[in-house]
Design a protein around this motif. Structure first.
Motif, PDB file in Angstrom:
ATOM      1  N   LEU A 192       0.830  -1.209   0.000  1.00  0.00           N
ATOM      2  CA  LEU A 192       0.000   0.000   0.000  1.00  0.00           C
ATOM      3  C   LEU A 192       0.866   1.262   0.000  1.00  0.00           C
ATOM      4  O   LEU A 192       0.637   2.190  -0.794  1.00  0.00           O
ATOM      5  CB  LEU A 192      -0.919  -0.017   1.227  1.00  0.00           C
ATOM      6  N   LEU A 193       1.886   1.296   0.863  1.00  0.00           N
ATOM      7  CA  LEU A 193       2.733   2.480   0.968  1.00  0.00           C
ATOM      8  C   LEU A 193       3.586   2.677  -0.288  1.00  0.00           C
ATOM      9  O   LEU A 193       3.768   3.810  -0.750  1.00  0.00           O
ATOM     10  CB  LEU A 193       3.631   2.362   2.200  1.00  0.00           C
ATOM     11  N   ALA A 194       4.100   1.587  -0.842  1.00  0.00           N
ATOM     12  CA  ALA A 194       4.931   1.695  -2.045  1.00  0.00           C
ATOM     13  C   ALA A 194       4.107   2.171  -3.234  1.00  0.00           C
ATOM     14  O   ALA A 194       4.575   2.985  -4.046  1.00  0.00           O
ATOM     15  CB  ALA A 194       5.579   0.345  -2.369  1.00  0.00           C
ATOM     16  N   THR A 195       2.881   1.686  -3.341  1.00  0.00           N
ATOM     17  CA  THR A 195       1.999   2.144  -4.417  1.00  0.00           C
ATOM     18  C   THR A 195       1.729   3.631  -4.283  1.00  0.00           C
ATOM     19  O   THR A 195       1.777   4.382  -5.269  1.00  0.00           O
ATOM     20  CB  THR A 195       0.672   1.372  -4.379  1.00  0.00           C
ATOM     21  N   ALA A 196       1.444   4.059  -3.062  1.00  0.00           N
ATOM     22  CA  ALA A 196       1.166   5.479  -2.832  1.00  0.00           C
ATOM     23  C   ALA A 196       2.381   6.335  -3.166  1.00  0.00           C
ATOM     24  O   ALA A 196       2.259   7.409  -3.785  1.00  0.00           O
ATOM     25  CB  ALA A 196       0.743   5.689  -1.381  1.00  0.00           C
ATOM     26  N   ALA A 197       3.581   5.874  -2.772  1.00  0.00           N
ATOM     27  CA  ALA A 197       4.792   6.644  -3.048  1.00  0.00           C
ATOM     28  C   ALA A 197       5.043   6.779  -4.544  1.00  0.00           C
ATOM     29  O   ALA A 197       5.360   7.868  -5.044  1.00  0.00           O
ATOM     30  CB  ALA A 197       5.995   5.975  -2.370  1.00  0.00           C
ATOM     31  N   ALA A 198       4.900   5.671  -5.283  1.00  0.00           N
ATOM     32  CA  ALA A 198       5.106   5.722  -6.728  1.00  0.00           C
ATOM     33  C   ALA A 198       4.073   6.614  -7.400  1.00  0.00           C
ATOM     34  O   ALA A 198       4.389   7.384  -8.315  1.00  0.00           O
ATOM     35  CB  ALA A 198       5.043   4.307  -7.314  1.00  0.00           C
ATOM     36  N   LEU A 199       2.835   6.527  -6.943  1.00  0.00           N
ATOM     37  CA  LEU A 199       1.771   7.345  -7.513  1.00  0.00           C
ATOM     38  C   LEU A 199       2.041   8.835  -7.279  1.00  0.00           C
ATOM     39  O   LEU A 199       1.900   9.654  -8.199  1.00  0.00           O
ATOM     40  CB  LEU A 199       0.431   6.946  -6.903  1.00  0.00           C
ATOM     41  N   VAL A 200       2.438   9.180  -6.068  1.00  0.00           N
ATOM     42  CA  VAL A 200       2.722  10.588  -5.758  1.00  0.00           C
ATOM     43  C   VAL A 200       3.867  11.098  -6.625  1.00  0.00           C
ATOM     44  O   VAL A 200       3.810  12.221  -7.152  1.00  0.00           O
ATOM     45  CB  VAL A 200       3.068  10.745  -4.258  1.00  0.00           C
ATOM     46  N   PHE A 201       4.911  10.271  -6.821  1.00  0.00           N
ATOM     47  CA  PHE A 201       6.045  10.709  -7.633  1.00  0.00           C
ATOM     48  C   PHE A 201       5.620  10.950  -9.076  1.00  0.00           C
ATOM     49  O   PHE A 201       6.068  11.914  -9.710  1.00  0.00           O
ATOM     50  CB  PHE A 201       7.167   9.676  -7.582  1.00  0.00           C
ATOM     51  N   VAL A 202       4.749  10.089  -9.611  1.00  0.00           N
ATOM     52  CA  VAL A 202       4.261  10.275 -10.979  1.00  0.00           C
ATOM     53  C   VAL A 202       3.450  11.564 -11.085  1.00  0.00           C
ATOM     54  O   VAL A 202       3.625  12.365 -12.018  1.00  0.00           O
ATOM     55  CB  VAL A 202       3.408   9.069 -11.421  1.00  0.00           C
ATOM     56  N   LEU A 203       2.556  11.785 -10.131  1.00  0.00           N
ATOM     57  CA  LEU A 203       1.693  12.963 -10.192  1.00  0.00           C
ATOM     58  C   LEU A 203       2.488  14.252  -9.983  1.00  0.00           C
ATOM     59  O   LEU A 203       2.280  15.242 -10.691  1.00  0.00           O
ATOM     60  CB  LEU A 203       0.588  12.859  -9.136  1.00  0.00           C
TER      61      LEU A 203
END
Length: 549
Positions: A410-421
């Motif tokens: 969950l945390l890794a997905t959120a981190a990758a998503l934030v970096f993309v956005l």
């Protein structure tokens, strides 16, 4: 930027694309639930599906993890931009397949006999369980997995921008969020079993999409003969080395063709697939199938799309002397989606064309999710097994570690998503984030640094703990200095050209001018040199004398 006609085409298509895509995403959640129902308690089942994957599922999940959005969006976009020269990247299929055949059975045997779950388990057991080396192997896993997950999330955003919006930022962000969320949910529910089952379905879809795209492009020209004539009429720079932009000179090209597939096979997710196979024959059979199927998909699916796309939508020269995609395309990575959205209705009729293009949408989504899920799942194993268990909670129960692994996903997905956005809104990072191929090459620059110690552990057994640690650290640092991200960070944090960072950047540029190879090769060169020298002057560890695996 997305062509206005694409948004109009999406409106004319009605609800069919949304229905097909929604049904596909729902199916993934159902498979995740079924995987949960079949699962048994414990880390070995959650991370390796009980080490009992048959040859079909094992082969399909390895192919699906290898064929990310790089295959369906990044590679066609690069062929569209550079021309025939990038077709040589299809060499990555036999190189990767050979690596699976040569390394897979040995890695499987070690994992089966000694209960390994991660790369660091096997590597560090050989090198006296060095904490420093384990930390570096974990760092390599992070540096590979996070960019690769970002790449898949970005592809989902690009897809949404083309299909369901007018190319504005909001459509991109919604698509990225939806893909990331659903992927995280079904991994957390069912672990490796759910990931492998969904990968098998996604592999069939994405391979079908690749061949469908190639056939549609050739048919759009009226057959192979006219397609060949159109390609022959392309500008000379599109038909020769070093390509349209002049980037792909022979040393750079072959460093990518040979090292990129090795990095993709040595990544944490593929390593765990070797552990999870039923037996060595499963991996050997899968390697042969991998070579035939993946090479065919590249040559007859992806390459015609990029070359034909350049004939249909000629590149535009920019004021700075570079090239830009045609206005009808918008972004290089969107060429395949744009071609099918426009050509399939003309070739097959409106209704059938919309259905087929909608299925292709699912194929692109499958390419993205099949790699994102594998890397998120592997990242969970790495951080839980190699960090949480070893350094934070050595006495944690298996049940606790599995739940921690779910939280990591969950945390890794959120981190990758934030970096993309955020990266898409940050000027200094937009160039780095723009093309999927750039993200892929960034990721493998680090994972390939595991090659020297992998060869030593499996075959040579002559390195030392200090040699392995020093070589890997040197490879990571050197590879990073030669990536585009280093230049972007220098511009962002060191505005004064007199700073030592600018001096280092100029030195890197001078080295690149002398030997124009990819960052992957520079890192590997430093890695091998330091590994060899330090191993020669430090004592060998006891486990190295115990014989080959």
């Amino acid at each position: 930027m997305t062509a206005p006609w694409v948004a109009q085409a999406a409106v004319e298509a009605g609800p069919i694309p949304a229905i097909v895509l929604g049904g596909y995403l729902l199916m993934l959640l159902v498979i995740g639930w079924l995987g949960y129902r079949r699962s048994r308690a414990g880390e070995e089942d959650y991370y390796l599906a009980g080490r009992d994957q048959g040859w079909l599922i094992s082969t399909l999940t390895i192919i699906a993890t290898f064929l990310s959005s790089f295959a369906l969006m990044g590679a066609p976009g690069m062929v569209y931009r550079e021309g025939v020269v990038f077709a040589l990247v299809s060499l990555n299929a036999p190189v990767a397949g050979f690596a699976i055949y040569l390394l897979g059975s040995r890695i499987w045997r070690a994992g089966k006999e000694r209960g390994y779950l991660t790369q660091a388990d096997m590597i560090c057991a050989h090198y006296d369980n060095s904490s420093l080396l384990r930390g570096l192997v974990v760092l390599v896993g992070l540096l590979f997995a996070i960019p690769y997950v970002m790449m898949q999330i970005q592809a989902g955003g690009n897809l949404a921008a083309v299909l369901f919006g007018d190319g504005d930022r909001r459509a991109f962000e919604i698509g990225a969020i939806v893909l990331a969320s659903i992927t995280a949910v079904y991994i957390m529910i069912g672990g490796m079993r759910s990931v492998a089952w969904t990968d098998a379905i996604q592999c069939v879809l994405l391979l079908g999409g690749m061949f469908l795209a190639g056939a549609a492009m050739i048919a759009a020209f009226g057959g192979p003969g006219r397609f060949a004539e159109a390609v022959a009429a392309l500008p000379e720079t599109s038909l020769t080395v070093p390509g349209t932009t002049g980037q792909w000179r022979w040393p750079f090209l072959f460093s990518v063709c040979l090292l990129m597939p090795l990095g993709a096979i040595l990544q944490p997710a593929q390593w765990m697939r070797f552990y999870s196979a039923r037996n060595p024959e499963t991996l050997r059979r899968g390697a042969v199938i991998f070579i035939v199927v993946v090479a065919g998909a590249y040559l007859f699916g992806i390459m015609p799309v990029g070359l034909g796309g350049q004939a249909l939508y000629p590149l535009q020269r920019t004021e700075a002397g570079g090239v830009a995609p045609a206005a009808e395309v918008g972004e290089f990575d969107q060429i395949l989606v744009v071609v099918l959205q426009r050509q399939l209705p003309e070739l097959c009729g409106e209704t059938l064309g919309v259905v087929l293009s909608s299925l292709f949408v699912v194929a692109v989504m499958a390419a993205s999710m099949s790699t994102a899920d594998s890397n998120l799942h592997a990242l969970s194993a790495v951080l839980t097994r190699d960090v949480y268990e070893r350094a934070l909670r050595p006495r944690a129960s298996e049940a606790e570690r599995v739940w921690v692994g779910r939280i990591v996903i969950l945390l890794a997905t959120a981190a990758a998503l934030v970096f993309v956005l955020v990266g898409g809104r940050t000027e200094s990072l937009q160039g780095f984030m723009r093309m999927i191929v750039d993200l892929a090459l960034f990721a493998v620059a680090f994972s390939v640094q595991l090659l020297p110690i992998t060869v030593d552990v499996l075959f040579l057994r002559r390195g030392t703990t200090w040699g392995a640690s020093a070589g890997l650290l040197a490879g990571i640092v050197c590879a990073f200095l030669f990536t585009p991200l280093f230049g972007a960070l220098v511009s962002a944090v060191a505005p004064q050209e007199t700073s030592w960072l600018f001096a280092l950047q100029r030195f890197v540029g001078d080295c690149r001018a002398v030997l124009p190879v990819h960052a992957t090769a520079w890192g590997l060169l430093a890695n091998v040199l330091i590994f060899t020298v330090v191993s020669a002057i430090t004592p060998r560890h006891t486990s190295a004398r115990s014989g080959r695996l």
